[in-house]
Design a protein around this motif. Sequence first.
Motif, PDB file in Angstrom:
ATOM      1  N   ILE A   1       0.841  -1.199   0.000  1.00 30.51           N
ATOM      2  CA  ILE A   1       0.000   0.000   0.000  1.00 30.51           C
ATOM      3  C   ILE A   1       0.876   1.249   0.000  1.00 30.51           C
TER       4      ILE A   1
ATOM      5  N   VAL B   1     -12.566   3.668   2.654  1.00 33.16           N
ATOM      6  CA  VAL B   1     -13.159   3.648   1.311  1.00 33.16           C
ATOM      7  C   VAL B   1     -14.647   3.988   1.375  1.00 33.16           C
TER       8      VAL B   1
ATOM      9  N   VAL C   1     -10.013   7.341  -1.897  1.00 34.25           N
ATOM     10  CA  VAL C   1      -9.509   6.494  -0.817  1.00 34.25           C
ATOM     11  C   VAL C   1      -8.642   7.339   0.109  1.00 34.25           C
TER      12      VAL C   1
ATOM     13  N   ALA D   1      -9.816   7.216  -6.365  1.00 32.38           N
ATOM     14  CA  ALA D   1      -9.848   5.754  -6.313  1.00 32.38           C
ATOM     15  C   ALA D   1      -9.355   5.117  -7.605  1.00 32.38           C
ATOM     16  N   ASP D   2      -9.730   5.676  -8.742  1.00 34.14           N
ATOM     17  CA  ASP D   2      -9.266   5.104 -10.005  1.00 34.14           C
ATOM     18  C   ASP D   2      -7.746   5.113 -10.077  1.00 34.14           C
TER      19      ASP D   2
ATOM     20  N   LEU E   1      -6.471   2.620  -6.688  1.00 36.19           N
ATOM     21  CA  LEU E   1      -6.906   1.226  -6.713  1.00 36.19           C
ATOM     22  C   LEU E   1      -6.609   0.542  -8.040  1.00 36.19           C
ATOM     23  N   ARG E   2      -6.888   1.217  -9.133  1.00 33.51           N
ATOM     24  CA  ARG E   2      -6.740   0.569 -10.431  1.00 33.51           C
ATOM     25  C   ARG E   2      -5.356   0.788 -11.039  1.00 33.51           C
TER      26      ARG E   2
ATOM     27  N   LEU F   1      -2.420   0.143  -7.801  1.00 31.15           N
ATOM     28  CA  LEU F   1      -2.476  -1.146  -7.110  1.00 31.15           C
ATOM     29  C   LEU F   1      -2.951  -2.278  -8.019  1.00 31.15           C
TER      30      LEU F   1
ATOM     31  N   LEU G   1      -5.989  -3.129  -9.229  1.00 33.49           N
ATOM     32  CA  LEU G   1      -7.270  -3.799  -9.025  1.00 33.49           C
ATOM     33  C   LEU G   1      -8.140  -3.701 -10.280  1.00 33.49           C
TER      34      LEU G   1
ATOM     35  N   THR H   1     -13.208  -0.294  -9.020  1.00 31.69           N
ATOM     36  CA  THR H   1     -13.319   0.517  -7.808  1.00 31.69           C
ATOM     37  C   THR H   1     -14.516   0.083  -6.963  1.00 31.69           C
TER      38      THR H   1
ATOM     39  N   VAL I   1     -15.123  -1.932  -4.493  1.00 30.38           N
ATOM     40  CA  VAL I   1     -14.377  -2.738  -3.529  1.00 30.38           C
ATOM     41  C   VAL I   1     -14.883  -2.484  -2.115  1.00 30.38           C
TER      42      VAL I   1
END
Length: 266
Positions: free
Chosen positions: A199, A219, A233, A246-247, A250-251, A254, A256, A259, A261
């Motif tokens: 993270i 979140v 986040v 977040a985009d 997270l994406r 990280l 993922l 979003t 989640v």
Amino acid sequence: MVRTSRSSRAAIDASQPIRFDQKGGPYRGNLRFSYLGGTLRVINAVSYDDYTRGVLPLEMPTSWHPEALKAQAFAARTYAYTSYKGGSRDYDVTDDQADQCYGGTRVEVPSSSLAVNLTLGKVITYQGASIRAYFASSSGGYTLNDGCWMNNVVRSGGSWGCSAGSAYLAAVPDPGDRLVTAPANPRASWTVTFTSDQIRSGVLRCGGPDIGVLQGVDVSNQVPAGVGHVISVRVFGSAANTDLRADDLLRSCLGLRSTMVRLNPF
């Protein structure tokens, strides 16, 4: 009017003959060639309906219900129609996930071709204009307005908020998303585990501060609140806190898939 789809590129070597790789099968329509920036670009010029025949089997299982295939045909054709670039570019859509996967005649099957025939020439419109018919393999149980996508999420006061989006792309519940079992959709539900250091590294990759040791993640900024996708986040650490889109975190940073989640205690 024709729809164009880039099918492949090949570097130019003046000492060698030009060879075109058709990706394992034939294509409807015509082929066009352009030379830009030292690259030979091969473009498939094809009608909207013939293009849709080569998209549908790659974007939806062809064993699905005929009405589902017809809905996908509407979406795929509309996406292509709205993507028309006129003379501003030598192609309109790519043949991969950047736009829609397209395989030409080698992927066509009777069930999906029938769906194309039953919707021939028809597109989805809103207030007299064709829409931008986005679709995805899974919504996670709730769709997301385009005003809440990527850079459309902007700073609003002390946090992040959505921009005004398209009225026809309002966020709505999608309870059937996780009910599909034949075949099961691996993107409907998944779990990923991160360490504190991962993270921390993700925040740094996103241009955030060095948070030190991870102490918490929030979140709760979701659209719609409590049930929808995360749009920002908040990350708390021993050295610093941060609040990221977040985009981005997270994406992009990280990796993922979505979003949409939720966190398990750690």
